[in-house]
Design an enzyme around this catalytic site. Structure first.
Site, PDB file in Angstrom:
ATOM      1  N   ARG A 204       0.814  -1.229   0.000  1.00 33.50           N
ATOM      2  CA  ARG A 204       0.000   0.000   0.000  1.00 33.50           C
ATOM      3  C   ARG A 204       0.840   1.268   0.000  1.00 33.50           C
ATOM      4  O   ARG A 204       0.383   2.326   0.435  1.00 33.50           O
ATOM      5  CB  ARG A 204      -0.973   0.027   1.172  1.00 33.50           C
ATOM      6  CG  ARG A 204      -1.976  -1.122   1.160  1.00 33.50           C
ATOM      7  CD  ARG A 204      -3.168  -0.879   2.062  1.00 33.50           C
ATOM      8  NE  ARG A 204      -3.952  -2.093   2.164  1.00 33.50           N
ATOM      9  CZ  ARG A 204      -3.743  -3.039   3.097  1.00 33.50           C
ATOM     10  NH1 ARG A 204      -2.784  -2.891   3.990  1.00 33.50           N
ATOM     11  NH2 ARG A 204      -4.504  -4.115   3.117  1.00 33.50           N
ATOM     12  N   LYS A 310       5.795  22.492 -15.200  1.00 40.09           N
ATOM     13  CA  LYS A 310       4.976  21.359 -14.775  1.00 40.09           C
ATOM     14  C   LYS A 310       4.749  21.403 -13.267  1.00 40.09           C
ATOM     15  O   LYS A 310       3.629  21.175 -12.787  1.00 40.09           O
ATOM     16  CB  LYS A 310       5.630  20.037 -15.168  1.00 40.09           C
ATOM     17  CG  LYS A 310       4.775  18.850 -14.712  1.00 40.09           C
ATOM     18  CD  LYS A 310       4.726  17.704 -15.662  1.00 40.09           C
ATOM     19  CE  LYS A 310       3.714  16.672 -15.207  1.00 40.09           C
ATOM     20  NZ  LYS A 310       3.801  15.412 -15.942  1.00 40.09           N
ATOM     21  N   ARG A 324      -4.504  21.277 -14.436  1.00 40.95           N
ATOM     22  CA  ARG A 324      -3.530  20.264 -14.824  1.00 40.95           C
ATOM     23  C   ARG A 324      -3.855  19.630 -16.168  1.00 40.95           C
ATOM     24  O   ARG A 324      -2.969  19.181 -16.893  1.00 40.95           O
ATOM     25  CB  ARG A 324      -3.424  19.179 -13.740  1.00 40.95           C
ATOM     26  CG  ARG A 324      -2.358  18.153 -14.066  1.00 40.95           C
ATOM     27  CD  ARG A 324      -2.041  17.242 -12.915  1.00 40.95           C
ATOM     28  NE  ARG A 324      -0.987  16.318 -13.322  1.00 40.95           N
ATOM     29  CZ  ARG A 324      -0.257  15.609 -12.489  1.00 40.95           C
ATOM     30  NH1 ARG A 324      -0.447  15.690 -11.206  1.00 40.95           N
ATOM     31  NH2 ARG A 324       0.675  14.795 -12.943  1.00 40.95           N
ATOM     32  N   HIS A 335      -3.365  10.269 -28.065  1.00 35.85           N
ATOM     33  CA  HIS A 335      -3.681   8.939 -27.522  1.00 35.85           C
ATOM     34  C   HIS A 335      -4.411   8.089 -28.561  1.00 35.85           C
ATOM     35  O   HIS A 335      -4.197   6.885 -28.637  1.00 35.85           O
ATOM     36  CB  HIS A 335      -4.530   9.058 -26.257  1.00 35.85           C
ATOM     37  CG  HIS A 335      -3.724   9.382 -25.039  1.00 35.85           C
ATOM     38  ND1 HIS A 335      -4.292   9.549 -23.796  1.00 35.85           N
ATOM     39  CD2 HIS A 335      -2.386   9.547 -24.867  1.00 35.85           C
ATOM     40  CE1 HIS A 335      -3.333   9.823 -22.915  1.00 35.85           C
ATOM     41  NE2 HIS A 335      -2.181   9.842 -23.540  1.00 35.85           N
TER      42      HIS A 335
HETATM   43  N1  LIG Z   1       3.400  10.055 -15.859  1.00 41.08           N
HETATM   44  C1  LIG Z   1       3.293  11.065 -16.685  1.00 41.08           C
HETATM   45  O1  LIG Z   1       2.913  12.157 -16.274  1.00 41.08           O
HETATM   46  C2  LIG Z   1       3.669  10.870 -18.116  1.00 41.08           C
HETATM   47  C3  LIG Z   1       3.883  11.973 -18.935  1.00 41.08           C
HETATM   48  C4  LIG Z   1       4.304  11.744 -20.240  1.00 41.08           C
HETATM   49  C5  LIG Z   1       4.502  10.459 -20.688  1.00 41.08           C
HETATM   50  N2  LIG Z   1       4.275   9.412 -19.859  1.00 41.08           N
HETATM   51  C6  LIG Z   1       4.496   8.050 -20.295  1.00 41.08           C
HETATM   52  O2  LIG Z   1       5.869   7.885 -20.594  1.00 41.08           O
HETATM   53  C7  LIG Z   1       6.019   6.887 -21.585  1.00 41.08           C
HETATM   54  C8  LIG Z   1       6.922   7.392 -22.650  1.00 41.08           C
HETATM   55  O3  LIG Z   1       8.170   7.708 -22.063  1.00 41.08           O
HETATM   56  P1  LIG Z   1       9.492   7.658 -22.930  1.00 41.08           P
HETATM   57  O4  LIG Z   1       9.279   8.461 -24.112  1.00 41.08           O
HETATM   58  O5  LIG Z   1      10.606   7.984 -22.010  1.00 41.08           O
HETATM   59  O6  LIG Z   1       9.535   6.140 -23.406  1.00 41.08           O
HETATM   60  P2  LIG Z   1      10.378   4.865 -22.893  1.00 41.08           P
HETATM   61  O7  LIG Z   1      10.386   4.783 -21.450  1.00 41.08           O
HETATM   62  O8  LIG Z   1       9.837   3.719 -23.650  1.00 41.08           O
HETATM   63  O9  LIG Z   1      11.866   5.181 -23.390  1.00 41.08           O
HETATM   64  C9  LIG Z   1      12.119   5.296 -24.766  1.00 41.08           C
HETATM   65  C10 LIG Z   1      13.245   4.349 -25.207  1.00 41.08           C
HETATM   66  O10 LIG Z   1      14.493   4.886 -24.796  1.00 41.08           O
HETATM   67  C11 LIG Z   1      15.226   3.902 -24.093  1.00 41.08           C
HETATM   68  N3  LIG Z   1      16.082   4.643 -23.181  1.00 41.08           N
HETATM   69  C12 LIG Z   1      15.725   5.224 -22.008  1.00 41.08           C
HETATM   70  N4  LIG Z   1      16.755   5.940 -21.540  1.00 41.08           N
HETATM   71  C13 LIG Z   1      17.770   5.797 -22.397  1.00 41.08           C
HETATM   72  C14 LIG Z   1      19.086   6.313 -22.449  1.00 41.08           C
HETATM   73  N5  LIG Z   1      19.526   7.184 -21.523  1.00 41.08           N
HETATM   74  N6  LIG Z   1      19.883   5.928 -23.464  1.00 41.08           N
HETATM   75  C15 LIG Z   1      19.423   5.107 -24.412  1.00 41.08           C
HETATM   76  N7  LIG Z   1      18.188   4.615 -24.447  1.00 41.08           N
HETATM   77  C16 LIG Z   1      17.372   4.960 -23.441  1.00 41.08           C
HETATM   78  C17 LIG Z   1      14.178   3.038 -23.481  1.00 41.08           C
HETATM   79  O11 LIG Z   1      14.694   1.784 -23.136  1.00 41.08           O
HETATM   80  C18 LIG Z   1      13.163   2.977 -24.596  1.00 41.08           C
HETATM   81  O12 LIG Z   1      13.555   2.029 -25.554  1.00 41.08           O
HETATM   82  C19 LIG Z   1       4.618   6.555 -22.066  1.00 41.08           C
HETATM   83  O13 LIG Z   1       4.232   5.331 -21.503  1.00 41.08           O
HETATM   84  C20 LIG Z   1       3.767   7.686 -21.538  1.00 41.08           C
HETATM   85  O14 LIG Z   1       2.442   7.284 -21.271  1.00 41.08           O
HETATM   86  C21 LIG Z   1       3.862   9.598 -18.588  1.00 41.08           C
END
Ligand SMILES: NC(=O)c1ccc[n+]([C@@H]2O[C@H](COP(=O)([O-])OP(=O)(O)OC[C@H]3O[C@@H](n4cnc5c(N)ncnc54)[C@H](O)[C@@H]3O)[C@@H](O)[C@H]2O)c1
Ligand SMILES: NC(=O)c1ccc[n+]([C@@H]2O[C@H](COP(=O)([O-])OP(=O)(O)OC[C@H]3O[C@@H](n4cnc5c(N)ncnc54)[C@H](O)[C@@H]3O)[C@@H](O)[C@H]2O)c1
Ligand SMILES: [Zn+2]
Ligand SMILES: [Zn+2]
Lengths: 447, 447
Positions: A204, A310, A324, A335
């Protein structure tokens, strides 16, 4: 198109990257005032943002100036560098965001936020070979009592699901992690969202630290406490609001990031400018080529300003009652693109970029913004090497069916974030002409 | 042994069931003072219960007297009956518990806590045929705009898992439930815990109402916001603290409850007396046979007093930093029994009963309580038709391996709730002689 980009000007950047506290406060109040609410049904949901005299509440985010301004900070992995800190003020759930080069070489930054003796690092098969050893070193250096375990998940949005989440719980339970343990997310937004939801749910709720390693995660997903996983029928449908103990952003990790991932994150940076920070948008127009060239100082500034924007929004509206939601500019269309193209084919930021163009198009059709803004948005996204149209295969029906289950539907009404007024102004509203939405969908889809 | 039970005395009960606010306040302050903390490592975790002058914070639970005292309340399903209300004070997450006969015949009670237009009733295959129609009627009567869906889960603790939880999400998403929807838990503790966790997680949190239909759920699980599911390696390992909008306890639902389930719930009622409410324990000693005979007035009082005790503890320590852990008397031993015997073979309250006997035995071995209290505990549990020894097959090793992953282990140290001093006093501590624990385990296990 990169040829048209204005050159990166360090002088100009320095003045922007070291704002005084007062200046900052003013800027943010100013941008808040510009957040107008056009639908009466919405305005009641935004009440919490105003005090009883209908004055806008003072934003609570403070950016503490680093000992050295961002632009002067050494780009080498100096372990004595003082990080830039952005504080996210959420009462007893407040936390700092550390931003800087070489922060993973400063064990104290992480260790001061680990309270118990057990740590579980959650990462993936791509990031682990790059940064897991370094992270474990940072957690354990001169700290022999700590026990660090790690779980390496498969890489990809398609694994952001319940099945993969269970692997985190399996590992935590097998390792006998107790309530005082800390989960550390090491990776991009997928890892951050999953690890955060696992931390929110394990026993939790246990401590949680974000070490974001993509632009997307550093400027957006690691800040604000939204965590979660996907359901086969929709993205991020299952999750929690759960705040970390700290966010540690080592900008050096961006050096290994593929170009396409880098660009994807820039879509969110551009978003902050469009919805609430005209000056930041103008800075981006001038410095986009420096960002694409991975200039560390340009990045440090872009990340800092993004986190400040943010953090301000989140401090005022943690649970997304109104303000927000504006962070989701382009995301409703986006999406639909992500869902329809199958997770993983289009990156989140790419889908957001195309979605932003659609939201801007619709805003223009409604007569809410100038033609010139439409052009600037298109231009900056192209400069950032981001798509400005949805995939060819997408139909109006595909958009509509996904948008009908969007989280921003309330009592059957789809609310959208649209631009309205001069650059830096937006609205979150369900009060728009349905025809404009239809026209936009038809303009961007072949059928 | 039932023959030895003192007779149920209505007069005596009336005086107890209508305490004045001041009396109540005193009682609870008093019981708080009796909560002593014996381990120094623990005391620091309990700090939040005391103000800066080390005075105990004023408890914030108020029991509003019903227009008619509980004992005079009609036991028929009169729709005009005024429910007894216990308020759980948790700041902006406060909520009322309504207790009374026939409350499901009063649509207004439920409807005032439904804000959006969509409701998802989560129930199981045993409870649905008994109370689903009535619940849907209560939600929709004179309320034509509301859309009620329901999901009927398989019945049993063995289904309190991720797979079953997904069925709730599936139904919610298929029904296009949005952020303003309300999840209603209709059933025992299993349904309440699962539905609560689903509500906490769906779209990162939607409204949630508890309609508990077992004694266990009415006196314990529906109050306090602990929600969750089991992991194959441990009970309730995955979950959230999530408070409902209200709890509606219609005591009439107990009429269909099997005897063994009824007894199981009484284990928790007895617990409240032992840890903090000597008078309530004495009342139970006199009225146990009335409870077993399902006397509605006796039950209304036992439920009210249990909810008040739990609400007081939860108000002072929502996230279980110290005080709240005392609600787990007998549960550490009990969880080991539940886990080892396979979920569902032993009921939760049965395992707690045997676990309570073990905790009391250990307290006695430590010299912390009198022999007479050991006997009274054994006696009342037997009167309630509850087990007082673990299953024959359980070994010392089985206990130890499950207890090692208990949530109350912090940094490797197992803390237990033990009785100390006169009836109504307990401690939550890791500071005890390990030999006493060993001796207790060996006394109750053949090997
Ligand atoms: N929580 C939130 O407020 C919020 C906001 C925006 C996006 N998101 C979510 O985030 C996700 C997208 O995040 P993302 O774009 O980081 O995608 P991701 O986490 O899939 O990373 C993208 C790619 O980069 C690789 N990678 C990560 N760091 C690296 C590095 N330093 N060097 C080389 N490769 C690296 C990862 O392994 C992956 O293949 C989605 O699921 C989205 O829904 C959440
Ligand atoms: N969240 C908390 O704070 C908390 C506290 C205590 C227990 N719990 C949890 O509660 C669960 C045990 O709850 P429970 O004892 O209610 O078990 P349960 O939910 O399994 O219900 C017991 C049985 O009674 C049936 N039933 C329910 N209402 C009925 C009625 N009115 N008439 C006839 N049959 C009825 C159920 O279908 C089930 O078969 C455990 O999972 C335990 O972990 C949680
Ligand atoms: Zn995004
Ligand atoms: Zn219990």
């Amino acid at each position: 198109m990169a040829a048209a980009a204005p050159s990166f000007c360090p002088n100009r950047t320095i003045s922007l990257s070291t704002p005084s506290h007062n200046h900052n406060q003013l800027t943010s109040l100013h941008s808040l005032r510009r957040f107008s609410v056009s639908s009466s049904s919405i305005s009641s949901r935004c009440r919490l943002l105003f005090d009883s005299n209908n004055r806008i509440l003072t934003p609570t985010v403070k950016a503490s100036a680093a000992a050295t301004p961002v632009m002067d900070q050494p780009t080498s992995s100096s372990s004595s560098a003082v990080p830039t800190t952005v504080d996210v003020d959420l009462g007893d759930r407040s936390y700092p965001i550390y931003i800087g080069s070489g922060l993973l070489n400063q064990p104290d930054l992480l260790q001061r936020h680990v309270h118990g003796k057990q740590v579980l690092v959650v990462t993936n098969s791509t990031v682990a070979p790059l940064y897991l050893d370094k992270t474990i070193w940072a957690l354990t250096d001169k700290n022999p009592n700590i026990k660090v375990e790690s779980v390496i998940l498969p890489d990809g949005e398609q694994f952001k699901n319940m099945e993969t989440l269970m692997k985190v719980f399996d590992k935590a339970i097998e390792s006998r992690m107790d309530r005082r343990c800390t989960f550390v997310a090491l990776g991009g937004g997928v890892i951050g969202d999953m690890c955060g939801y696992a931390a929110a749910s394990y026993l939790r709720g246990v401590n949680f630290i974000q070490i974001p390693t993509t632009v997307m995660a550093q400027v957006d997903s690691s800040v604000g406490g939204k965590t979660g996983i996907n359901h086969p029928l929709g993205k991020n449908m299952i999750g929690a609001f759960y705040q970390p103990q700290c966010v540690l952003i080592d900008t050096d990790t961006l050096n290994t990031l593929p170009d396409r991932e880098l660009a994807s994150g820039l879509a969110e940076v551009i978003k902050y400018g469009l919805i609430r920070d005209a000056k930041f948008f103008e800075w981006q127009e001038k410095n986009m080529h420096a960002l694409l060239a991975r200039d560390p100082n340009a990045f440090a500034y872009a990340i800092k300003r993004s986190c400040e924007n943010k953090a301000e929004v989140v401090s005022l509206d943690e649970k997304e009652s109104g303000l927000r939601a504006t962070l989701n500019l382009g995301h409703t269309f986006g999406h639909a693109i992500e869902t329809s193209s199958g997770y993983g084919h289009w990156f989140h930021g790419e889908a957001v970029a195309a979605g932003t163009v659609m939201a801007v198009d619709m805003s223009y059709r409604l007569g809410w913004i100038d033609d010139s803004l439409v052009k600037r948005v298109d231009m900056i996204l192209q400069q950032a090497k981001l798509p400005t149209t949805p995939p060819e295969a997408m139909t109006v029906e595909m958009f509509k069916s996904v948008m009908a289950v969007d989280k921003k539907v309330a009592d059957g009404l789809l609310r959208l974030i649209l631009l309205k007024g001069p650059l830096g102004n937006c609205v979150f509203t369900g009060d728009y002409d349905r025809k404009a939405l239809d026209d936009t969908l038809h303009a961007f889809c072949k059928s």
